[in-house]
Design an enzyme around this catalytic site. Structure first.
Site, mmCIF file in Angstrom:
data_model
loop_
_atom_site.group_PDB
_atom_site.id
_atom_site.type_symbol
_atom_site.label_atom_id
_atom_site.label_comp_id
_atom_site.label_asym_id
_atom_site.label_seq_id
_atom_site.Cartn_x
_atom_site.Cartn_y
_atom_site.Cartn_z
ATOM 1 N N HIS A 195 0.813 -1.219 0.000
ATOM 2 C CA HIS A 195 0.000 0.000 0.000
ATOM 3 C C HIS A 195 0.842 1.262 0.000
ATOM 4 O O HIS A 195 0.468 2.284 -0.552
ATOM 5 C CB HIS A 195 -1.003 -0.029 1.141
ATOM 6 C CG HIS A 195 -2.124 -0.959 0.834
ATOM 7 N ND1 HIS A 195 -2.131 -2.253 1.265
ATOM 8 C CD2 HIS A 195 -3.220 -0.803 0.054
ATOM 9 C CE1 HIS A 195 -3.209 -2.849 0.786
ATOM 10 N NE2 HIS A 195 -3.885 -1.998 0.054
ATOM 11 N N ASN A 458 -3.974 -7.527 -6.792
ATOM 12 C CA ASN A 458 -2.842 -7.508 -5.843
ATOM 13 C C ASN A 458 -2.988 -8.653 -4.846
ATOM 14 O O ASN A 458 -2.057 -9.421 -4.601
ATOM 15 C CB ASN A 458 -2.799 -6.188 -5.056
ATOM 16 C CG ASN A 458 -2.803 -4.980 -5.965
ATOM 17 O OD1 ASN A 458 -2.346 -5.078 -7.091
ATOM 18 N ND2 ASN A 458 -3.328 -3.868 -5.493
ATOM 19 N N ASP A 459 -4.177 -8.729 -4.259
ATOM 20 C CA ASP A 459 -4.389 -9.811 -3.305
ATOM 21 C C ASP A 459 -4.579 -11.145 -4.003
ATOM 22 O O ASP A 459 -4.212 -12.187 -3.465
ATOM 23 C CB ASP A 459 -5.613 -9.512 -2.423
ATOM 24 C CG ASP A 459 -5.229 -8.592 -1.276
ATOM 25 O OD1 ASP A 459 -4.167 -8.822 -0.671
ATOM 26 O OD2 ASP A 459 -5.981 -7.647 -0.985
ATOM 27 N N CYS A 506 -9.141 -3.729 -10.722
ATOM 28 C CA CYS A 506 -8.653 -2.536 -10.015
ATOM 29 C C CYS A 506 -7.317 -2.758 -9.299
ATOM 30 O O CYS A 506 -6.838 -1.871 -8.607
ATOM 31 C CB CYS A 506 -9.692 -2.037 -9.024
ATOM 32 S SG CYS A 506 -10.063 -3.231 -7.744
HETATM 33 C C1 PEP Z 1 -6.207 -5.564 -4.690
HETATM 34 O O1 PEP Z 1 -6.032 -6.392 -3.795
HETATM 35 O O2 PEP Z 1 -5.840 -5.741 -5.865
HETATM 36 C C2 PEP Z 1 -6.882 -4.281 -4.405
HETATM 37 C C3 PEP Z 1 -7.305 -3.506 -5.371
HETATM 38 O O3 PEP Z 1 -7.045 -3.909 -3.123
HETATM 39 P P1 PEP Z 1 -5.854 -3.507 -2.126
HETATM 40 O O4 PEP Z 1 -4.630 -3.254 -2.962
HETATM 41 O O5 PEP Z 1 -6.300 -2.301 -1.391
HETATM 42 O O6 PEP Z 1 -5.737 -4.711 -1.255
HETATM 43 MG MG MG Z 2 -7.119 -6.218 -1.911
#
Ligand code: PEP
Ligand code: MG
Length: 592
Positions: A195, A458-459, A506
């Site tokens: 983040h 990302n997750d 996203c």
């Molecule tokens: C993700 O996990 O891709 C996401 C958009 O959320 P964050 O990066 O806030 O976990």
């Molecule tokens: Mg996420």
């Protein structure tokens, strides 16, 4: 600047830019406290060190209290009265001083022993109010420990050329900072999707992370060069290096100023497929970029960044104002507010016991379902703000349809109660973040009960591959183009398509040209990203042909390893669209 000796450290450049500035070390807060024996002759000095830390903490708290009173009102500032009182508490202070004297212990250790004893008494009290006081003690003890370490508290105003150097900069610390003056960030841990990196890119602050052992070597005030494109920081540069970089900074600034600031209007691939680009935003400082880059609304508002200040919960009224503002910023295309994605890396709740395995712990929707009042308050604020503009809700990290059903039931109850009380509110659609393997596997049943999907890549990479997204030690296993990840994306997109609902991608994958192209090949048409990435994505996607990339994506899905996919992408993209993908934007071949 030094005449002979400079230290160069390699990391990962996660937010573009070149900066020459001065180090501001920020406490990493590892939580480890060691015992040291203090010789009898040095005891008075140790006691004076502790008293100085108490005096410093007191003046900091007074300043924070004044600021909280100004910005949040008296109702919120009272929390700091409790903290100030603790610093006046003779029992606590005397016990620590006695322990330093009798045990001949260092102040940190004495403070830890005394406060642990005190907190264990509070934790056994049945009364909620009194038990809460235990977390006040913890907060004050943390502050004293930072004061004893000689570090700067996180929320001080930064000087103009401050480069923040830290072991790990958690989102709570980032949100707490006055970033107007932060020139750059350099941290020991972190990766492209942590983040810290996402925020730095959003704010346009150059950042190099994953420097491993840099924090220990840097001192506040040292000269530092942060060079993201070379994945490098240089501490105490020699005169020659310093001068070379000074002139390079000047020339890079002029180059950037001549780049086209923005492109507007619909984006289509060469063969006419329309692609929508929305904005990911976290902090108010990023809001104006939504319009500057002509984003089609806000695809992801990470609302947990509203809870930046530790220990201060944001009221329904304050949330209402924030959501109405984001609705206004997003305009007719609307904004999707993600319910608080708390826990794991984004631990804003200092009162919560540390978890053994936070990424698999009480995170995101689980946190909301366990702390239902917090979820209800947020839903009410969003529903009310939806009467002023176009807002939707997305549920973070759902595991299956039952998470969605439970959250939807709570939402329905809040809608009914607002209607009964005749409080103006609007309609919201509800989406699910697909970012765990379980959600991918049961995507069909989730798609049947939501209005849209958001793919949090990302997750999804982190959980599919079981690789911590913020741990540079395992960064080589964090492979976005792993066939298992592509399978998950493909399956989720298909499940949504079959149900006739949309999917917005996203995660950071959407803002990387080669990855975004592959996403189009897998059938995605909605991407959400930091606004400043949009010109680059527009330029690339407007030059590709979706039918060709669809064929390439099918070949990728049949690959066995991430290496195979990357090789294929590199070769096919360069052959299909020569000149569109600069070498630096394609996956780098790995040593095998
Ligand atoms: C993700 O996990 O891709 C996401 C958009 O959320 P964050 O990066 O806030 O976990
Ligand atoms: Mg996420």
């Amino acid at each position: 600047m030094s005449d002979s000796f400079e230290i160069r450290c390699k990391g990962v450049g996660v937010s573009e830019g070149l900066v020459v500035g001065r180090v501001l070390r920020m406490h990493g807060n590892t939580g480890y406290i060691y015992r040291a024996r203090i010789e009898a002759a040095e005891l008075e000095q140790e006691l004076e060190r502790f008293q100085a830390a108490v005096r410093l903490s007191r003046s900091q708290l007074q300043a924070i209290k004044d600021r909280a009173e100004r910005e949040l009102g008296k109702d919120h500032a009272y929390i700091f009265d409790a903290h100030l009182l603790l610093l006046e508490d003779e029992k606590l202070i005397n016990d620590v001083e006695n322990s330093i004297r009798t045990e001949q212990a260092n102040a940190e250790w004495a403070l830890k022993v005394v406060s642990d004893r005190l907190m264990s008494v509070y934790s056994e009290i049945k009364d909620d109010y009194l038990r809460e006081r235990g977390s006040d003690i913890e907060d004050v003890v943390q502050r004293l420990l930072v004061a004893l370490s000689g570090e700067q508290p996180a929320h001080r105003n930064l000087s103009e050329d401050a480069v923040i150097v830290s072991q790990e900069l958690l989102p709570s610390a980032v949100a707490e900072l006055d970033l107007d003056f932060a020139r750059a960030v350099a941290t020991d841990s972190g990766g492209w999707t942590s983040h810290m990196a996402i925020i730095a890119r959003g704010l346009g602050i150059p950042a190099v992370v994953g420097l491993r052992d840099f924090y220990r070597r840097a001192r506040t005030g040292d000269t530092i060069i942060v060079d993201s494109s070379r994945n490098e920081v240089i501490l105490n540069p020699t005169r020659a290096t310093f001068e070379r970089y000074q002139s390079e900074t000047a020339s890079r600034v002029t180059t950037r100023a001549t780049e086209p600031a923005r492109q507007v209007g619909p984006l289509r691939t060469m063969d006419g497929v329309e692609i929508r680009l929305r904005a990911n935003v976290e902090l108010p400082a990023e809001f104006s970029a939504v319009r500057t880059y002509d984003a089609q609304g806000v695809g992801l508002y990470r609302s947990e960044f509203l809870l930046a200040r530790r220990g201060v919960l944001v009221s329904e009224e304050q949330q209402y104002v924030a959501y109405a503002q984001i609705a206004e910023v997003a305009g007719k295309d609307g904004a999707i507010v993600r319910l608080f994605d708390l826990g794991a890396e984004k631990d804003f709740d200092s009162a919560q016991e540390p978890e053994r395995n936070p990424a698999l712990g009480l995170r995101a929707i689980r946190y909301g379902l366990r702390n239902e009042e917090i979820m209800r308050t947020q839903m009410r604020a969003i529903l009310r703000a939806a009467s002023t503009g176009n807002l939707d809700i997305v549920l973070p990290m759902v595991g299956d349809a039952s998470d969605v059903r439970r959250a939807r039931r709570i939402l329905d109850e809040e809608v009914a109660s607002l209607a009964k009380a005749q409080v103006p509110h609007g309609q919201v659609r509800v989406g699910a973040m697909i970012e765990t393997p379980s959600a991918v596997i049961v995507a069909d049943s989730i798609a049947a009960i939501v209005d849209f999907f958001e793919l949090g890549t990302n997750d999804l990479v982190q959980y599919t591959l079981a690789v911590d997204r913020g741990n540079e030690g395992v960064a080589e296993w964090f492979r976005t183009l792993h066939p298992a990840v592509l399978y998950g994306i493909n399956r989720s997109l298909e499940a949504a398509r079959k149900r006739g609902i949309g999917t917005i991608v996203c995660g950071e994958m959407a803002s990387t040209p080669a990855y975004a192209t592959l996403l189009i090949g897998l059938g995605a048409t909605d991407l959400s990203m930091i606004p400043s990435a949009m010109p680059r994505i527009r330029r690339v996607l407007s030059q590709i042909d979706s039918t060709i990339v669809r064929g390439i994506a099918q070949e990728c899905l049949a690959c066995e390893t991430a290496d195979d996919v990357e090789d294929l992408v590199r070769e096919r993209f360069r052959a299909s669209w020569p000149g569109v993908f600069p070498l630096s934007s394609l996956p780098v071949p790995r040593k095998r």
